[in-house]
Scaffold this motif. Structure first.
Motif, PDB file in Angstrom:
ATOM      1  N   ALA A 119      41.656  15.676 -13.236  1.00  0.00           N
ATOM      2  CA  ALA A 119      41.984  17.008 -13.027  1.00  0.00           C
ATOM      3  C   ALA A 119      43.084  17.655 -13.556  1.00  0.00           C
ATOM      4  CB  ALA A 119      42.228  17.283 -11.322  1.00  0.00           C
ATOM      5  N   ILE A 120      44.265  16.803 -13.686  1.00  0.00           N
ATOM      6  CA  ILE A 120      45.486  17.391 -14.457  1.00  0.00           C
ATOM      7  C   ILE A 120      45.281  17.737 -15.792  1.00  0.00           C
ATOM      8  CG2 ILE A 120      47.681  16.616 -15.346  1.00  0.00           C
ATOM      9  CD1 ILE A 120      47.997  15.346 -12.232  1.00  0.00           C
ATOM     10  N   SER A 121      44.519  16.417 -16.429  1.00  0.00           N
ATOM     11  CA  SER A 121      44.081  16.819 -17.977  1.00  0.00           C
ATOM     12  C   SER A 121      43.277  17.965 -18.392  1.00  0.00           C
ATOM     13  CB  SER A 121      43.557  15.515 -18.367  1.00  0.00           C
ATOM     14  OG  SER A 121      43.185  15.576 -19.708  1.00  0.00           O
ATOM     15  N   HIS A 122      42.162  17.976 -17.490  1.00  0.00           N
ATOM     16  CA  HIS A 122      41.302  19.247 -17.711  1.00  0.00           C
ATOM     17  C   HIS A 122      42.357  20.715 -17.527  1.00  0.00           C
ATOM     18  CE1 HIS A 122      37.624  17.269 -18.397  1.00  0.00           C
ATOM     19  NE2 HIS A 122      37.653  16.578 -16.997  1.00  0.00           N
ATOM     20  N   CYS A 123      42.960  20.499 -16.573  1.00  0.00           N
ATOM     21  CA  CYS A 123      43.635  22.052 -16.211  1.00  0.00           C
ATOM     22  C   CYS A 123      44.846  22.146 -17.145  1.00  0.00           C
ATOM     23  CB  CYS A 123      44.229  21.913 -14.807  1.00  0.00           C
ATOM     24  SG  CYS A 123      43.207  21.743 -13.402  1.00  0.00           S
ATOM     25  N   SER A 124      45.375  21.147 -17.621  1.00  0.00           N
ATOM     26  CA  SER A 124      46.502  21.133 -18.769  1.00  0.00           C
ATOM     27  C   SER A 124      46.002  21.749 -20.137  1.00  0.00           C
ATOM     28  CB  SER A 124      47.128  19.776 -19.058  1.00  0.00           C
ATOM     29  OG  SER A 124      47.910  19.546 -17.877  1.00  0.00           O
ATOM     30  N   ASP A 125      44.687  21.223 -20.406  1.00  0.00           N
ATOM     31  CA  ASP A 125      44.119  21.601 -21.418  1.00  0.00           C
ATOM     32  C   ASP A 125      43.766  23.108 -21.559  1.00  0.00           C
ATOM     33  OD1 ASP A 125      42.449  21.021 -24.004  1.00  0.00           O
ATOM     34  OD2 ASP A 125      40.823  21.309 -22.754  1.00  0.00           O
ATOM     35  N   LEU A 126      43.188  23.531 -20.510  1.00  0.00           N
ATOM     36  CA  LEU A 126      42.618  24.930 -20.308  1.00  0.00           C
ATOM     37  C   LEU A 126      44.239  25.869 -20.492  1.00  0.00           C
ATOM     38  CD1 LEU A 126      40.758  27.155 -19.442  1.00  0.00           C
ATOM     39  CD2 LEU A 126      41.306  26.509 -17.402  1.00  0.00           C
ATOM     40  N   PHE A 127      44.885  25.428 -19.766  1.00  0.00           N
ATOM     41  CA  PHE A 127      46.297  26.208 -19.651  1.00  0.00           C
ATOM     42  C   PHE A 127      47.156  26.264 -21.035  1.00  0.00           C
ATOM     43  CE2 PHE A 127      50.536  27.390 -18.474  1.00  0.00           C
ATOM     44  CZ  PHE A 127      50.472  28.217 -17.585  1.00  0.00           C
ATOM     45  N   GLU A 128      46.941  25.146 -21.686  1.00  0.00           N
ATOM     46  CA  GLU A 128      47.908  25.297 -22.915  1.00  0.00           C
ATOM     47  C   GLU A 128      46.815  25.874 -24.009  1.00  0.00           C
ATOM     48  OE1 GLU A 128      50.321  21.264 -22.768  1.00  0.00           O
ATOM     49  OE2 GLU A 128      48.444  20.893 -23.682  1.00  0.00           O
ATOM     50  N   ARG A 129      45.718  25.700 -24.053  1.00  0.00           N
ATOM     51  CA  ARG A 129      44.860  26.329 -24.878  1.00  0.00           C
ATOM     52  C   ARG A 129      44.842  28.034 -24.864  1.00  0.00           C
ATOM     53  NH1 ARG A 129      40.304  23.664 -27.515  1.00  0.00           N
ATOM     54  NH2 ARG A 129      40.300  21.614 -27.295  1.00  0.00           N
ATOM     55  N   THR A 130      44.575  28.327 -23.524  1.00  0.00           N
ATOM     56  CA  THR A 130      44.711  29.877 -23.324  1.00  0.00           C
ATOM     57  C   THR A 130      46.085  30.536 -23.371  1.00  0.00           C
ATOM     58  OG1 THR A 130      43.277  29.463 -21.473  1.00  0.00           O
ATOM     59  CG2 THR A 130      44.371  31.361 -21.442  1.00  0.00           C
ATOM     60  N   PHE A 131      47.315  30.035 -23.413  1.00  0.00           N
ATOM     61  CA  PHE A 131      48.594  30.543 -23.463  1.00  0.00           C
ATOM     62  C   PHE A 131      49.384  30.157 -24.397  1.00  0.00           C
ATOM     63  CE2 PHE A 131      47.262  31.108 -18.882  1.00  0.00           C
ATOM     64  CZ  PHE A 131      47.206  32.608 -18.799  1.00  0.00           C
ATOM     65  N   ASP A 132      48.847  29.233 -25.485  1.00  0.00           N
ATOM     66  CA  ASP A 132      49.482  28.576 -26.372  1.00  0.00           C
ATOM     67  C   ASP A 132      50.879  27.983 -25.990  1.00  0.00           C
ATOM     68  OD1 ASP A 132      49.896  27.808 -29.043  1.00  0.00           O
ATOM     69  OD2 ASP A 132      50.591  29.651 -29.842  1.00  0.00           O
TER      70      ASP A 132
END
Length: 382
Positions: A160-173
């Protein structure tokens, strides 16, 4: 949502690379573009990840008035999986192999038949997944605090942490860095000019029949001394038993502490297993004393902290400093002002735990630590 009412649990991540001072309509548009159902991770598994507005599992509405609270962004992340359970896949494979090998003289399937069975099961899994019958949805609240450059993630588990981190970092750079006991100690050392002293530390043994050693559960990929989290709980236990329950923090405020409800301990060598004790004050029980006499170290503990008139009840995980089951006392908040107070209370909760840990770090790098370990800790459990 847990960050706005009720008890809560979270892990924290530092956020770097966010260039603006606050959130704007531009960022709302980014949330909308990455809303649940519109973003797919690069993971090879059939997983979809997206943002939610925070109110419920299907909330895809975002706006500043709703999601921006007291200089913090409150939203959620939904993870959708659509995979046939492994037990069902295994059963289908067994059935396919039995059917293909029934006429074989050996009674066992050939290599070609195994490949044929595998292909048949994969095709069946794709067909079954297409129906949506195995679709599961999970949501995790997040609170992005701009004041502290922190992300509070309301969940746990590496996937869950990996998926959410990936989304957050991609979205907000931006870049997220997980906060642990070791990373908190490292930041403290840089602020106090004690980096060399921190670098010289290694795990301590507190039992008479043990030598200082690495911990069986240590993360080999971490460059930080996360073992200090276990020693922090030992130190806090000893201080509460032998000296004081009130600690002066580095900002001259005071915190009163008590270990309560639950205590989990584990052998640092991985030889004598784990032990979890539940009681009003578990550290008072004979089995807790016996556990540390045998060399076990605390890995998780319930505690109550009171600072500046605010009380927090929580469970702290030693190495990651993850907080669970936390209760703060503005849970009946209804209006926006009271919700602001709750966000401030969440900030104070994290800060209080960190500052109490800083007090331990100060003692840990001092010349008095050897005396503490050799006499005070062993006397306390004698």
């Amino acid at each position: 949502m847990p960050f706005l009412s009720g008890s809560l649990g979270f892990e924290r991540f530092s956020v770097s690379g966010f260039d603006t001072q606050t959130f704007s309509d531009e960022h709302i548009e980014k949330l909308q573009q990455a809303a649940s159902g519109k973003f797919v991770t690069t993971n090879t598994e059939n997983v979809q990840v997206g943002f939610l507005g925070g109110e419920h599992l299907f909330d895809q509405h975002f706006d500043l008035g709703k999601n921006l609270i007291n200089d913090a962004l409150h939203v959620a992340v939904r993870i959708d999986t659509n995979q046939v359970p492994s037990a069902i896949r295994k059963a289908w494979m067994t059935m396919e192999l039995s059917a293909l090998a029934k006429d074989n003289s050996s009674g066992r399937p050939t290599k070609a038949q195994r490949q044929e069975a595998k292909e048949a099961v994969e095709a069946r899994c794709e067909a079954e997944a297409a129906t949506g019958k195995y679709r599961k949805m999970s949501q995790f609240p997040i609170l992005w605090d701009f004041r502290q450059n922190l992300l509070y993630f309301g969940g746990s588990g590496a996937s869950a942490i990996s998926h959410c981190s990936d989304l957050f970092e991609r979205t907000f750079d931006v870049e997220l860095s997980r906060i642990t006991a070791g990373s908190i100690a490292n930041e403290w050392a840089h602020q106090t000019g004690l980096v060399a002293e921190l670098d010289d530390l290694f795990p301590s043994a507190f039992a008479l029949n043990q030598r200082d050693t690495d911990l069986a559960w240590a993360n080999p990929d971490s460059r930080f001394p996360d073992f200090l989290g276990n020693e922090f709980l030992m130190w806090l236990w000893w201080m509460l038993e032998t000296e004081t329950d009130t600690f002066t923090l580095d900002d001259d405020t005071e915190v009163t502490a008590m270990l309560t409800k639950t205590l989990s301990l584990e052998c640092p060598l991985g030889e004598h297993g784990k032990e979890t004790i539940s009681a009003e004050v578990p550290t008072k029980l004979a089995e807790a004393i016996q556990a540390i006499r045998s060399g076990k170290l605390p890995r998780k503990s319930g505690m109550t902290l009171v600072r500046q008139g605010q009380q927090f009840d929580l469970v702290l995980q030693a190495e990651t400093f993850a907080i669970s089951g936390a209760k703060i006392h503005c849970d009946d908040a209804d209006d926006a002002h009271d919700i602001d107070l709750r966000i401030d209370a969440i900030r104070m909760l994290g800060e209080t735990v960190d500052k109490l840990f800083h007090a331990f770090c100060t003692r840990r790098v001092s010349n008095d630590w050897s005396h503490d370990k050799a006499s005070h800790f062993q006397v306390a459990v004698a």
